[in-house]
Design an enzyme around this catalytic site. Structure first.
Site, PDB file in Angstrom:
ATOM      1  N   SER A 135       0.851  -1.185   0.000  1.00 37.12           N
ATOM      2  CA  SER A 135       0.000   0.000   0.000  1.00 37.12           C
ATOM      3  C   SER A 135       0.887   1.235   0.000  1.00 37.12           C
ATOM      4  O   SER A 135       1.979   1.231   0.577  1.00 37.12           O
ATOM      5  CB  SER A 135      -0.906   0.025   1.237  1.00 37.12           C
ATOM      6  OG  SER A 135      -1.570   1.265   1.362  1.00 37.12           O
ATOM      7  N   TYR A 151      -1.527   0.549  10.415  1.00 39.03           N
ATOM      8  CA  TYR A 151      -1.654   0.006   9.066  1.00 39.03           C
ATOM      9  C   TYR A 151      -0.411   0.313   8.236  1.00 39.03           C
ATOM     10  O   TYR A 151       0.139  -0.555   7.547  1.00 39.03           O
ATOM     11  CB  TYR A 151      -2.896   0.596   8.403  1.00 39.03           C
ATOM     12  CG  TYR A 151      -3.162   0.128   6.995  1.00 39.03           C
ATOM     13  CD1 TYR A 151      -3.732  -1.118   6.759  1.00 39.03           C
ATOM     14  CD2 TYR A 151      -2.884   0.948   5.908  1.00 39.03           C
ATOM     15  CE1 TYR A 151      -3.994  -1.547   5.461  1.00 39.03           C
ATOM     16  CE2 TYR A 151      -3.147   0.535   4.612  1.00 39.03           C
ATOM     17  CZ  TYR A 151      -3.698  -0.707   4.390  1.00 39.03           C
ATOM     18  OH  TYR A 151      -3.958  -1.125   3.106  1.00 39.03           O
TER      19      TYR A 151
END
Length: 242
Positions: A135, A151
């Site tokens: 990501s 995250y």
């Protein structure tokens, strides 16, 4: 083509979103697709996929799914570590201890355990690809109030893990790759994607197919998938950011 002749791919987190789109794309390309999800009660035979129950937080289940795959098919060509936790939207100190642990278990620990099991069972076949879904949150600091700390940390670790893992995989004729999509959307509407500077599930699935079919003992340590801004004379239709 018989089942024994098909290449076999196992995809985690295939119940929805990018994971499901990828499973459908690989199935259409002729792969035997093992689609795993935490809940498969309403997914049997959907889209011709081989659905298997898998809670990636369960270490024994991660090992078991790889063992079962080799027992049934005698091979595994590609492991796509797609399942991911998501703790964005909250300040780090507002997250519960359990939320932090679950994020780490799903996004980082599970791909490591699945990769280890794949190596142990697959090293004698002389081929195999492990593809991790990264990501952009793991690449850059999104600001002091970004609310992405847990995250972002796990996604950054996945990138480093894959790069380091390749050194171990090389002797087995296996490769690891990381694909890093940005600003994902389910829509395929090009106008909407352009306006939001977004990337579609289908486009990322095609990139994953490219990596799966890429020949040669090469490791794509990082493939960034970012939207291309389409020029427009109407300023209101231009995305604010890339």
């Amino acid at each position: 083509m018989t089942k024994d002749q098909k290449k076999v791919v196992l995809i985690t987190g295939a119940g929805r979103g990018l994971g499901y789109a990828t499973a459908v794309a690989f199935r259409a390309a002729g792969y035997e697709v093992i689609a795993t999800a935490r809940d498969t009660s309403e997914k049997q035979d959907k889209a011709g996929l081989n659905w298997r129950l898998l809670d990636v937080k369960d270490a024994s289940a991660c090992n078991g799914i790889i063992t079962d795959t080799f027992a049934e098919y005698g091979r595994l060509d590609i492991l796509i570590n797609n399942a991911s936790g998501y703790t964005g939207g909250m300040l780090f100190d507002e997250l519960s201890d359990e939320e932090i642990i679950v994020e780490t278990d799903i996004t980082l620990k599970a791909p490591m355990l699945l990769s280890k099991a794949f190596m142990k069972h697959g090293k004698h076949q002389g081929f195999g690809k492990i593809i991790f879904i990264g990501s952009t949150a793991g690449l850059t600091n999104r600001g002091a109030a970004s609310k992405w700390a847990a995250y972002s940390a796990t996604k950054a670790a996945i990138l480093r893990f894959s790069e380091s893992l390749q050194g171990d995989l090389y002797a087995y004729g296996m490769q690891s790759h990381v694909i890093i999509p940005d600003n994902l959307r389910e829509t395929e509407d090009m106008k909407e994607l352009s306006q939001e500077a977004a990337t579609s599930y289908e486009a990322v699935s095609e990139a994953l197919l490219f990596l799966a079919q890429f020949k040669g003992n090469l490791s794509i340590s990082r493939m960034d998938i970012r939207p291309a801004i389409i020029a427009s004379n109407d300023a209101s239709n231009k995305p604010e950011t890339l």
